[in-house]
Every structure is written in structure tokens, then in C-alpha cells.
Design an enzyme around this catalytic site. Structure first.
Site, PDB file in Angstrom:
ATOM      1  N   TYR A 136      47.226  36.271  34.970  1.00  0.00           N
ATOM      2  CA  TYR A 136      46.249  34.449  35.419  1.00  0.00           C
ATOM      3  C   TYR A 136      45.223  33.954  35.802  1.00  0.00           C
ATOM      4  O   TYR A 136      44.615  32.709  35.606  1.00  0.00           O
ATOM      5  CB  TYR A 136      47.520  34.012  36.508  1.00  0.00           C
ATOM      6  CG  TYR A 136      48.850  34.108  36.463  1.00  0.00           C
ATOM      7  CD1 TYR A 136      49.103  32.209  35.780  1.00  0.00           C
ATOM      8  CD2 TYR A 136      50.000  35.021  36.234  1.00  0.00           C
ATOM      9  CE1 TYR A 136      50.070  32.280  35.734  1.00  0.00           C
ATOM     10  CE2 TYR A 136      51.279  34.693  35.792  1.00  0.00           C
ATOM     11  CZ  TYR A 136      51.700  33.578  35.998  1.00  0.00           C
ATOM     12  OH  TYR A 136      52.527  32.837  35.151  1.00  0.00           O
TER      13      TYR A 136
ATOM     14  N   CYS B 124      59.420  32.052  34.232  1.00  0.00           N
ATOM     15  CA  CYS B 124      58.285  32.847  35.107  1.00  0.00           C
ATOM     16  C   CYS B 124      59.273  34.618  35.052  1.00  0.00           C
ATOM     17  O   CYS B 124      59.803  34.546  35.294  1.00  0.00           O
ATOM     18  CB  CYS B 124      58.732  32.007  36.623  1.00  0.00           C
ATOM     19  SG  CYS B 124      58.471  32.642  37.970  1.00  0.00           S
TER      20      CYS B 124
END
Length: 335
Positions: free
Chosen positions: A175, A44
């Protein structure tokens, strides 16, 4: 903690558990060595920042770290890498258990990084932008000798301004491209992302670091997205106008940081690829993980020294990574 609106635009829920661990304990959680556990996943980018800053500042003795595996389902990140899949300090398999301890039936997505209060087993905070700032400003009593100033007071306004643009346009921008639910939303997101990358390319063509002449919080925040750009975002998220390796200043800048202790040695390309390609089944339903790209080029000379700058300012680089916190062999660059 994200959704796609009716226009097909990706939106991130940024309402986090924002309790802070501070020197004065104003929120009920004073800085105490050994009391808290930082839970991360190497895959992440938001968690990777906390791994980097903890290492740069030398907080390993004061704040333990737990590593989740690279994949998870809709319920929770899990401690797949530990014996029997249980975190040895918290005694849990699902990170969700620590969220539910704090907020029963926690209604949102379970995110990393999260800091857990070990005595109670409760999550204190998952407010990732604040966590690293607090490492720099609230945990100073436990910084190593020679720790760098990642958030120096005279530069904070500029660091905040640059970091905010990086967050909205780059960190979150990839994203926005990858999870766009319509062609129009995707194309707008794509244009926004590359407008910002062009701005950064221009800025970094004449200065070694983003703000001032040393590494700051702003550089940490940009680096973790750049490290994932060619292995994941270029293909998986359709951010494919150009690869990082085709943007000369950004690519040299990324290599400069990668070759600095704390950055490349916390980057696990295998877990990064496994996470994105296996978890995002709406984008990649086969869960096939690509073999490429070749990553040996991260170790090539970058030539950024010619721009001057002192990576750690008046401080020093951190020492070697602790053996039990090292990126597994074969997971870094050059493999």
C-alpha cells in the site's frame, strides 16, 4: 483509514475499535456461540485472514459470517451480494450502520473485518490483528476436533516478531508503494518492500513455514498479500521489480498454502481484482479491470514437502467449505 502525508508517504491509521471478545468477557463481550457475526469482504486481505482462521479452527457453527461485495464508495462497505442488498442476519445494507450503532456518526473509515454483536447490531471490534489471535486463544471451547495450533505458546514471541515485520514491510508495504504521492516516497517504499521480500525468500528457501514446522498465524498474514501480488500489487501498486512467480521460494510457499484447505478455497481472484481496480479511482480512473494474469499456475506442484514440516501439526485439515460459504465458481485458480 489511511492518508498521504505532505512528503507523499502513505500512512495507515491503526487506531481501531479494540474491544475484545474474550472467554472471560472482560470487555463486556464474552465468547458466546451464535451471538456475533463476522463481517468480511473476500477482496480485502485483512478480512481474508479472518475467513481462513475461522475455517481452519472450525468456528463456523459458533460464529456466523456475512460477505460484503467487492466494491464500495467512501461511505461504507455494503452487502451487495445478498438478496435486496441486505444482510440476512443484521438487516442492514451499509456496514456503516453497525459502526454508527456503536459510535454515533462514526468518524473514521468503515473497515472489514468487523465483528458485530447481533442482539444490539453494534460493531464490537474491527481490530483485525487481534481478531485472529483471539479466535486461536479465546474461542478454544468452540474449536473443531483436530483444530491446529496457529498461535502455539512456545512460539508466540517469534510469531509476533515475524508477523510485525511482515505487517510493516509487506502487508502495508504494498500500500505504501501504491498510494505514494511522490516519486521519492514511492522509491523508498519500493526498496523497503523488496528488501523484506528478499528476506522472506531467503528464510523460506530452507524451511517450509515461517515459524516452526507447522502453519501459524504468521503464514496466514503473509499469504493474503502474496495471493494478491501478481493480480493486483505488481501492476496496480507498481510493485514491479519482480512478480511472485519470479521469486522461487516465495512462489512455491504460496502455492503450498494455496493448495492447503482453508487458503486457496477462500481466495476469490475475481472479487480481489474488482475491488482494487474499481475502488481506487485515484490510481485507476477508468475502473477497467485487467483480464490477466492466468492463475491456473497456482495449482501446479510446489515440491515443498521436501523441506519436511507438518502443515497442521498434531491436528487435521478442515473439512469441505460449507456450500453457502464457497468462493463462486470461476472465481478461483484455473479460470
Amino acid at each position: 483509514m489511511a492518508y498521504v502525508n505532505p512528503e507523499g508517504e502513505f500512512s495507515r491509521d491503526t487506531k481501531y475499535i479494540d474491544t475484545r471478545i474474550t472467554a472471560d468477557g472482560a470487555d463486556g463481550y464474552p465468547v458466546e456461540p451464535g451471538r456475533y457475526r463476522l463481517v468480511v469482504a473476500r477482496a480485502c486481505p485483512w478480512a481474508n485472514r479472518t475467513i481462513i482462521v475461522r475455517r481452519l479452527l472450525g468456528l463456523e457453527d459458533a460464529l456466523s459470517i456475512g460477505f460484503c461485495g467487492p466494491t464500495h464508495d467512501e461511505r461504507s462497505w455494503t452487502f451487495d451480494l445478498d438478496p435486496d442488498g441486505v444482510d440476512p442476519v443484521l438487516g442492514i445494507h451499509f456496514l456503516r450502520d453497525a459502526y454508527n450503532k456503536r459510535i454515533p456518526d462514526y468518524p473514521k473509515g468503515v473497515t472489514v473485518p468487523a465483528i458485530v454483536d447481533v442482539p444490539t447490531g453494534e460493531v464490537v471490534t474491527n481490530d483485525f490483528p487481534q481478531i485472529t489471535l483471539d479466535f486461536s486463544t479465546e474461542w478454544t471451547q468452540y474449536h473443531r476436533e483436530g483444530a491446529p495450533q496457529l498461535y502455539p505458546e512456545p512460539l508466540r514471541d517469534e510469531i509476533d516478531e515475524v508477523a510485525q515485520r511482515i505487517y510493516t514491510e509487506v502487508n502495508n508495504g504494498v500500500y505504501r508503494c501504491g498510494f505514494a504521492g511522490s516519486q521519492d516516497a514511492y522509491e523508498k517504499a519500493y526498496d523497503r518492500l523488496f528488501t523484506a521480500l528478499d528476506w522472506l525468500e531467503d528464510r523460506l528457501s530452507t524451511q517450509r513455514f515461517l515459524v516452526g514446522d507447522t502453519i501459524t498465524e504468521a503464514d496466514v498474514r503473509l499469504f493474503t498479500t502474496l495471493a494478491r501480488f501478481d493480480p493486483v500489487y505488481h501492476g496496480h501498486f507498481k510493485c514491479n521489480r519482480s512478480k511472485l512467480t519470479e521469486m522461487p521460494a516465495l512462489w512455491a510457499y504460496a502455492r503450498d498454502l494455496f493448495q492447503t484447505p482453508g487458503f486457496g478455497d477462500t481466495t476469490d481472484f475475481v472479487q480481489i481484482k474488482q475491488h482494487y481496480y474499481m475502488v481506487h479511482t485515484d490510481i485507476n480512473p477508468t475502473r477497467v479491470v485487467p483480464k490477466g494474469p492466468d492463475l491456473a499456475n497456482w495449482l501446479t506442484p510446489h515440491g515443498r514437502e521436501s523441506l519436511g514440516g507438518r502443515p497442521f501439526g498434531d491436528g487435521t485439515p478442515p473439512g469441505p467449505t460449507r456450500e453457502d460459504e464457497r468462493v463462486p465458481a470461476g472465481h478461483g485458480a484455473g479460470h
